[in-house]
Enzyme design. Structure first.
Site, mmCIF file in Angstrom:
data_model
loop_
_atom_site.group_PDB
_atom_site.id
_atom_site.type_symbol
_atom_site.label_atom_id
_atom_site.label_comp_id
_atom_site.label_asym_id
_atom_site.label_seq_id
_atom_site.Cartn_x
_atom_site.Cartn_y
_atom_site.Cartn_z
ATOM 1 N N LYS A 1 0.911 -0.952 0.025
ATOM 2 C CA LYS A 1 0.037 0.033 -0.191
ATOM 3 C C LYS A 1 0.984 1.232 -0.077
ATOM 4 C CE LYS A 1 -4.043 -2.204 -0.260
ATOM 5 N NZ LYS A 1 -3.518 -3.259 -0.540
HETATM 6 C C1 LIG Z 1 -9.980 -2.687 -1.604
HETATM 7 C C2 LIG Z 1 -9.628 -3.513 -0.569
HETATM 8 N N1 LIG Z 1 -10.076 -3.691 0.495
HETATM 9 C C3 LIG Z 1 -9.499 -4.006 1.662
HETATM 10 C C4 LIG Z 1 -8.270 -4.694 1.781
HETATM 11 C C5 LIG Z 1 -7.901 -5.473 2.756
HETATM 12 O O1 LIG Z 1 -6.787 -4.600 3.142
HETATM 13 P P1 LIG Z 1 -6.014 -5.496 4.594
HETATM 14 O O2 LIG Z 1 -4.985 -6.554 3.975
HETATM 15 O O3 LIG Z 1 -5.141 -4.291 5.296
HETATM 16 O O4 LIG Z 1 -6.859 -6.007 5.314
HETATM 17 C C6 LIG Z 1 -7.566 -4.854 0.291
HETATM 18 C C7 LIG Z 1 -6.231 -5.301 0.526
HETATM 19 O O5 LIG Z 1 -5.371 -5.278 -0.593
HETATM 20 C C8 LIG Z 1 -8.002 -3.938 -0.752
HETATM 21 O O6 LIG Z 1 -7.556 -4.024 -1.858
#
Ligand SMILES: Cc1ncc(COP(=O)(O)O)c(C=O)c1O
Length: 382
Positions: free
Chosen positions: A181
């Site tokens: 990210k």
């Molecule tokens: C659109 C979206 N929402 C949520 C997430 C979840 O993030 P995390 O891995 O920090 O839980 C991601 C992960 O890449 C994502 O691309």
């Protein structure tokens, strides 16, 4: 040349900060987490931030802490990663998809409106690629139908719409600090919100449902005293993650500048190619440009995406197939969703892939990506 899809950007600052934390005598959520929350809230002009173990945790807790009736429906985009829909199921609620806008591939407010029923209680807006959704329209729908607006800001740190940060248009927005990210804490996430009740609830739900966390208990005259007020989870951030996050936030402006420079280089280098275009933010939005998602114009090409991607991989260029619509995966098909229900998302998906985009992507490496991609596209153009 080998060009990886992603590399995170750490230097001695992160190494020193983590080492100092390891030697500090306090590893679980404490002063560094509090500092990270303050810095993040300031960076987004939010009243507060709540640091968590992931973006998914934030989305889940924003839903869970809203205490919605068990049969409530929650509308989200099919053009997203698993987490945006999975959290609805995890919270004991019913996922409903609404098709996306053909230009941005973000959820289409007109389709959302059609999907609203008396059981609809919330919308999860996903800012795909870091390009904000039409938040004014979604907010208006939520007000008209008394729905909760939750924002999946996983891709959208630094994004705003009509001058206001994403994450602040409804109940709250959840950012991801997963390694690929815009900033990373290894794993991690955080919710920002201007609603103090939401902050209070999330702090309790993230820590076993206790009314006081161990840091504040440790620093009072009554260590170990607490009440359990809800059956909470364990979804907080630890001090080493926060130490990383503080360093990364300090570099956010320079990361963003580097990211935007690379976007400009892709835009200049890939202009005038008939065989492709790419997802762009709405004119009234400021994007975080987490992803540079290319959209092939399959009617202008003699081959499909798989051939193009294979040729890029053979040249050492890693790309990512973002995204297959969530409703087409096995679990969601078992819930009754089928091919053909969300035609805009379904027809866009086979033409999409994301190019490498990160601050440490060297200009020569990016020039190589542009050169090879152009050659591949031109060799297959009709
Ligand atoms: C659109 C979206 N929402 C949520 C997430 C979840 O993030 P995390 O891995 O920090 O839980 C991601 C992960 O890449 C994502 O691309």
């Amino acid at each position: 040349m080998q060009v990886p899809y992603h590399r995170y950007s750490f230097d001695e600052a992160e190494e020193q900060a983590v080492l100092a934390t390891m030697r500090s005598g306090w590893l679980t959520s404490g002063a560094r987490v509090a500092e990270f929350e303050t810095k993040l809230a300031q960076a987004r002009q939010a009243q507060e931030a709540v640091a968590l173990s992931s973006c998914t945790a934030g989305l889940f807790l924003l839903l869970k802490s809203a205490n919605l009736p068990a049969d409530s429906e929650v509308i989200t985009s099919p053009m997203t990663f698993a987490a945006s829909a999975n959290v609805i199921v995890q919270a004991g609620l019913k996922p409903i998809f609404a098709d996306v806008d053909p230009i941005t591939l973000n959820i289409d407010p007109t389709e959302v409106e059609k999907a609203i029923t008396p059981r609809t209680k919330a919308i999860i807006a996903v800012h795909l690629a870091g390009h904000p959704c039409a938040l004014d329209k979604l907010k208006a729908l939520c007000e008209a139908h008394q729905l909760i607006l939750i924002e999946d800001c996983a891709h959208a740190l630094e994004a705003s719409y009509l001058g206001k940060s994403v994450g602040l248009w409804g109940r709250g927005g959840s950012f991801s600090f997963y390694p690929n990210k815009n900033i990373t804490t290894g794993e991690g996430g955080a919710v920002i919100t201007n609603d103090t009740e939401v902050v209070k609830a999330l702090r309790i739900w993230r820590n076993h449902g206790l009314d006081r966390d161990s840091f504040s208990r440790e620093n009072t005259n009554l260590p170990g005293q607490y009440d359990i007020v809800v059956p909470g989870y364990k979804l907080g951030m630890n001090e080493m993650q926060a130490a990383l996050g503080i360093c990364q936030l300090d570099k956010l402006a320079s990361f963003t500048e580097a990211r935007l420079n690379r976007v400009a280089a892709y835009e200049a280098g890939l202009a005038d190619l008939e065989g492709l275009d790419w997802l762009k933010p709405l004119p009234e939005a400021q994007s975080a440009w987490h992803l540079f998602i290319v959209r092939l114009r399959l009617d202008a090409l003699r081959v499909g995406r798989e051939q193009i991607v294979q040729e890029l991989l053979a040249a050492g260029i890693q790309v990512s197939l973002t995204y297959k619509p969530v409703h087409l995966f096995s679990f969601y098909r078992q819930l009754g969703f089928t091919q053909g229900q969300f035609s805009v998302a379904e027809s866009a998906s086979p033409a999409l892939f994301s190019l490498p985009l990160y601050p440490s992507l060297a200009p020569e490496a990016q020039a190589y990506v542009i050169d090879i991609l152009k050659k591949v596209i031109l060799s297959h153009q009709r």
